[in-house]
Design a protein around this motif. Structure first.
Motif, PDB file in Angstrom:
ATOM      1  N   MET A 157       0.812  -1.183   0.000  1.00 52.12           N
ATOM      2  CA  MET A 157       0.000   0.000   0.000  1.00 52.12           C
ATOM      3  C   MET A 157       0.863   1.257   0.000  1.00 52.12           C
ATOM      4  SD  MET A 157      -3.251  -0.617  -0.115  1.00 52.12           S
ATOM      5  CE  MET A 157      -4.018   0.831   0.497  1.00 52.12           C
ATOM      6  N   THR A 158       1.997   1.190   0.656  1.00 52.74           N
ATOM      7  CA  THR A 158       2.867   2.362   0.728  1.00 52.74           C
ATOM      8  C   THR A 158       3.389   2.739  -0.650  1.00 52.74           C
ATOM      9  OG1 THR A 158       3.509   1.753   2.965  1.00 52.74           O
ATOM     10  CG2 THR A 158       4.930   3.303   1.811  1.00 52.74           C
ATOM     11  N   ALA A 159       3.832   1.756  -1.417  1.00 50.72           N
ATOM     12  CA  ALA A 159       4.347   2.029  -2.763  1.00 50.72           C
ATOM     13  C   ALA A 159       3.240   2.573  -3.660  1.00 50.72           C
ATOM     14  CB  ALA A 159       4.949   0.760  -3.361  1.00 50.72           C
ATOM     15  N   TRP A 160       2.062   2.024  -3.566  1.00 48.33           N
ATOM     16  CA  TRP A 160       0.936   2.485  -4.373  1.00 48.33           C
ATOM     17  C   TRP A 160       0.586   3.929  -4.018  1.00 48.33           C
ATOM     18  CZ3 TRP A 160      -4.084   4.024  -3.172  1.00 48.33           C
ATOM     19  CH2 TRP A 160      -4.963   4.097  -4.250  1.00 48.33           C
ATOM     20  N   THR A 161       0.564   4.233  -2.728  1.00 45.36           N
ATOM     21  CA  THR A 161       0.236   5.578  -2.269  1.00 45.36           C
ATOM     22  C   THR A 161       1.302   6.585  -2.713  1.00 45.36           C
ATOM     23  OG1 THR A 161      -0.913   4.660  -0.358  1.00 45.36           O
ATOM     24  CG2 THR A 161      -0.291   6.972  -0.237  1.00 45.36           C
ATOM     25  N   ALA A 162       2.559   6.211  -2.627  1.00 48.17           N
ATOM     26  CA  ALA A 162       3.634   7.113  -3.058  1.00 48.17           C
ATOM     27  C   ALA A 162       3.503   7.421  -4.545  1.00 48.17           C
ATOM     28  CB  ALA A 162       4.987   6.484  -2.763  1.00 48.17           C
ATOM     29  N   GLY A 163       3.221   6.428  -5.355  1.00 40.06           N
ATOM     30  CA  GLY A 163       3.029   6.655  -6.784  1.00 40.06           C
ATOM     31  C   GLY A 163       1.841   7.548  -7.069  1.00 40.06           C
ATOM     32  N   LEU A 190      -0.333  12.074  -9.425  1.00 44.07           N
ATOM     33  CA  LEU A 190      -1.600  12.779  -9.583  1.00 44.07           C
ATOM     34  C   LEU A 190      -1.451  14.244  -9.997  1.00 44.07           C
ATOM     35  CD1 LEU A 190      -4.485  11.830  -9.477  1.00 44.07           C
ATOM     36  CD2 LEU A 190      -4.603  12.578  -7.110  1.00 44.07           C
ATOM     37  N   PRO A 191      -0.498  14.985  -9.458  1.00 49.29           N
ATOM     38  CA  PRO A 191      -0.355  16.378  -9.901  1.00 49.29           C
ATOM     39  C   PRO A 191       0.004  16.529 -11.381  1.00 49.29           C
ATOM     40  CG  PRO A 191       0.770  16.074  -7.822  1.00 49.29           C
ATOM     41  CD  PRO A 191       0.348  14.723  -8.298  1.00 49.29           C
ATOM     42  N   PRO A 212      -2.384  20.117 -10.917  1.00 48.08           N
ATOM     43  CA  PRO A 212      -1.796  21.448 -11.005  1.00 48.08           C
ATOM     44  C   PRO A 212      -0.601  21.549 -11.953  1.00 48.08           C
ATOM     45  CG  PRO A 212      -1.394  20.482  -8.843  1.00 48.08           C
ATOM     46  CD  PRO A 212      -2.321  19.563  -9.569  1.00 48.08           C
ATOM     47  N   PHE A 213       0.090  20.446 -12.218  1.00 49.37           N
ATOM     48  CA  PHE A 213       1.248  20.467 -13.110  1.00 49.37           C
ATOM     49  C   PHE A 213       0.988  19.761 -14.430  1.00 49.37           C
ATOM     50  CE2 PHE A 213       3.021  20.342  -8.721  1.00 49.37           C
ATOM     51  CZ  PHE A 213       3.405  21.674  -8.667  1.00 49.37           C
ATOM     52  N   ALA A 214      -0.264  19.502 -14.748  1.00 38.01           N
ATOM     53  CA  ALA A 214      -0.604  18.765 -15.966  1.00 38.01           C
ATOM     54  C   ALA A 214      -0.210  19.528 -17.227  1.00 38.01           C
ATOM     55  CB  ALA A 214      -2.090  18.443 -15.993  1.00 38.01           C
ATOM     56  N   ASP A 215      -0.242  20.843 -17.189  1.00 36.97           N
ATOM     57  CA  ASP A 215       0.109  21.634 -18.363  1.00 36.97           C
ATOM     58  C   ASP A 215       1.575  22.049 -18.382  1.00 36.97           C
ATOM     59  OD1 ASP A 215      -2.401  21.513 -19.507  1.00 36.97           O
ATOM     60  OD2 ASP A 215      -3.125  23.246 -18.374  1.00 36.97           O
ATOM     61  N   SER A 216       2.357  21.587 -17.449  1.00 39.28           N
ATOM     62  CA  SER A 216       3.789  21.884 -17.444  1.00 39.28           C
ATOM     63  C   SER A 216       4.492  20.968 -18.456  1.00 39.28           C
ATOM     64  CB  SER A 216       4.362  21.658 -16.045  1.00 39.28           C
ATOM     65  OG  SER A 216       4.395  20.279 -15.754  1.00 39.28           O
ATOM     66  N   PRO A 217       5.715  21.280 -18.836  1.00 38.68           N
ATOM     67  CA  PRO A 217       6.435  20.394 -19.755  1.00 38.68           C
ATOM     68  C   PRO A 217       6.574  18.962 -19.222  1.00 38.68           C
ATOM     69  CG  PRO A 217       7.555  22.499 -19.614  1.00 38.68           C
ATOM     70  CD  PRO A 217       6.459  22.510 -18.584  1.00 38.68           C
ATOM     71  N   ILE A 218       6.741  18.839 -17.918  1.00 33.48           N
ATOM     72  CA  ILE A 218       6.852  17.493 -17.333  1.00 33.48           C
ATOM     73  C   ILE A 218       5.527  16.742 -17.469  1.00 33.48           C
ATOM     74  CG2 ILE A 218       7.189  16.238 -15.165  1.00 33.48           C
ATOM     75  CD1 ILE A 218       9.181  18.398 -14.367  1.00 33.48           C
ATOM     76  N   GLY A 219       4.425  17.415 -17.249  1.00 36.83           N
ATOM     77  CA  GLY A 219       3.122  16.776 -17.365  1.00 36.83           C
ATOM     78  C   GLY A 219       2.747  16.445 -18.797  1.00 36.83           C
ATOM     79  N   ARG A 220       3.134  17.310 -19.747  1.00 35.19           N
ATOM     80  CA  ARG A 220       2.761  17.087 -21.146  1.00 35.19           C
ATOM     81  C   ARG A 220       3.615  16.041 -21.836  1.00 35.19           C
ATOM     82  NH1 ARG A 220       2.457  22.815 -21.300  1.00 35.19           N
ATOM     83  NH2 ARG A 220       4.530  22.833 -22.230  1.00 35.19           N
ATOM     84  N   HIS A 221       4.879  15.935 -21.495  1.00 37.50           N
ATOM     85  CA  HIS A 221       5.792  15.112 -22.266  1.00 37.50           C
ATOM     86  C   HIS A 221       6.184  13.796 -21.610  1.00 37.50           C
ATOM     87  CE1 HIS A 221       6.025  18.268 -25.167  1.00 37.50           C
ATOM     88  NE2 HIS A 221       6.365  19.136 -24.228  1.00 37.50           N
ATOM     89  N   GLY A 222       5.642  13.462 -20.469  1.00 32.86           N
ATOM     90  CA  GLY A 222       5.812  12.129 -19.921  1.00 32.86           C
ATOM     91  C   GLY A 222       6.796  11.910 -18.793  1.00 32.86           C
ATOM     92  N   PRO A 223       7.703  12.846 -18.454  1.00 34.41           N
ATOM     93  CA  PRO A 223       8.566  12.560 -17.315  1.00 34.41           C
ATOM     94  C   PRO A 223       7.812  12.391 -15.999  1.00 34.41           C
ATOM     95  CG  PRO A 223       9.556  14.275 -18.638  1.00 34.41           C
ATOM     96  CD  PRO A 223       8.166  14.034 -19.173  1.00 34.41           C
ATOM     97  N   GLY A 224       6.603  12.909 -15.928  1.00 34.20           N
ATOM     98  CA  GLY A 224       5.787  12.692 -14.737  1.00 34.20           C
ATOM     99  C   GLY A 224       5.464  11.218 -14.549  1.00 34.20           C
ATOM    100  N   ALA A 247       7.440   8.767 -15.507  1.00 31.94           N
ATOM    101  CA  ALA A 247       8.681   8.163 -15.011  1.00 31.94           C
ATOM    102  C   ALA A 247       8.854   8.435 -13.518  1.00 31.94           C
ATOM    103  CB  ALA A 247       9.873   8.699 -15.796  1.00 31.94           C
ATOM    104  N   ALA A 248       8.543   9.656 -13.091  1.00 39.87           N
ATOM    105  CA  ALA A 248       8.644   9.988 -11.670  1.00 39.87           C
ATOM    106  C   ALA A 248       7.680   9.144 -10.841  1.00 39.87           C
ATOM    107  CB  ALA A 248       8.363  11.475 -11.457  1.00 39.87           C
ATOM    108  N   THR A 249       6.492   8.907 -11.380  1.00 38.70           N
ATOM    109  CA  THR A 249       5.515   8.062 -10.694  1.00 38.70           C
ATOM    110  C   THR A 249       6.022   6.637 -10.557  1.00 38.70           C
ATOM    111  OG1 THR A 249       3.718   9.410 -11.543  1.00 38.70           O
ATOM    112  CG2 THR A 249       3.145   7.214 -10.784  1.00 38.70           C
ATOM    113  N   THR A 250       6.622   6.124 -11.615  1.00 37.53           N
ATOM    114  CA  THR A 250       7.164   4.764 -11.587  1.00 37.53           C
ATOM    115  C   THR A 250       8.280   4.649 -10.550  1.00 37.53           C
ATOM    116  OG1 THR A 250       6.607   4.494 -13.905  1.00 37.53           O
ATOM    117  CG2 THR A 250       8.222   2.962 -12.996  1.00 37.53           C
ATOM    118  N   VAL A 251       9.175   5.610 -10.534  1.00 36.49           N
ATOM    119  CA  VAL A 251      10.276   5.586  -9.567  1.00 36.49           C
ATOM    120  C   VAL A 251       9.741   5.729  -8.144  1.00 36.49           C
ATOM    121  CG1 VAL A 251      12.321   6.850  -8.780  1.00 36.49           C
ATOM    122  CG2 VAL A 251      11.989   6.395 -11.209  1.00 36.49           C
TER     123      VAL A 251
END
Length: 70
Positions: free
Chosen positions: A1-7, A12-13, A23-35, A37-41
């Motif tokens: 549950m901890t890993a799922w919650t952290a992701g 979600l932002p 709140p960051f969906a329209d940022s370059p990170i949100g539009r181009h996919g590094p978000g 990768a951050a979720t996976t990590v």
């Protein structure tokens, strides 16, 4: 549950879908996919680091094939 919650907390932002926009969906990170990768990590790190619960059937429970005598 901890890993799922952290992701979820990290990803979600950066999420942008028809019914929700973080709140960051329209940022370059949100539009181009590094978000993603951050979720996976963020999910993989606690999963790899935290201890696993003990496996069921480790010998401390009665076996199902032994008849019980009352």
């Amino acid at each position: 549950m901890t890993a799922w919650t952290a992701g979820l907390v990290v990803g979600l932002p950066f999420t942008g879908v028809q019914w929700f926009s973080g709140p960051f969906a329209d940022s370059p990170i949100g539009r181009h996919g590094p978000g993603r990768a951050a979720t996976t990590v963020a999910s993989a790190a606690p999963y790899a680091i935290l201890p696993r619960p003990a496996a069921r059937g480790s010998g401390s429970e009665p076996r199902g094939d032994v008849p019980l005598h009352f």
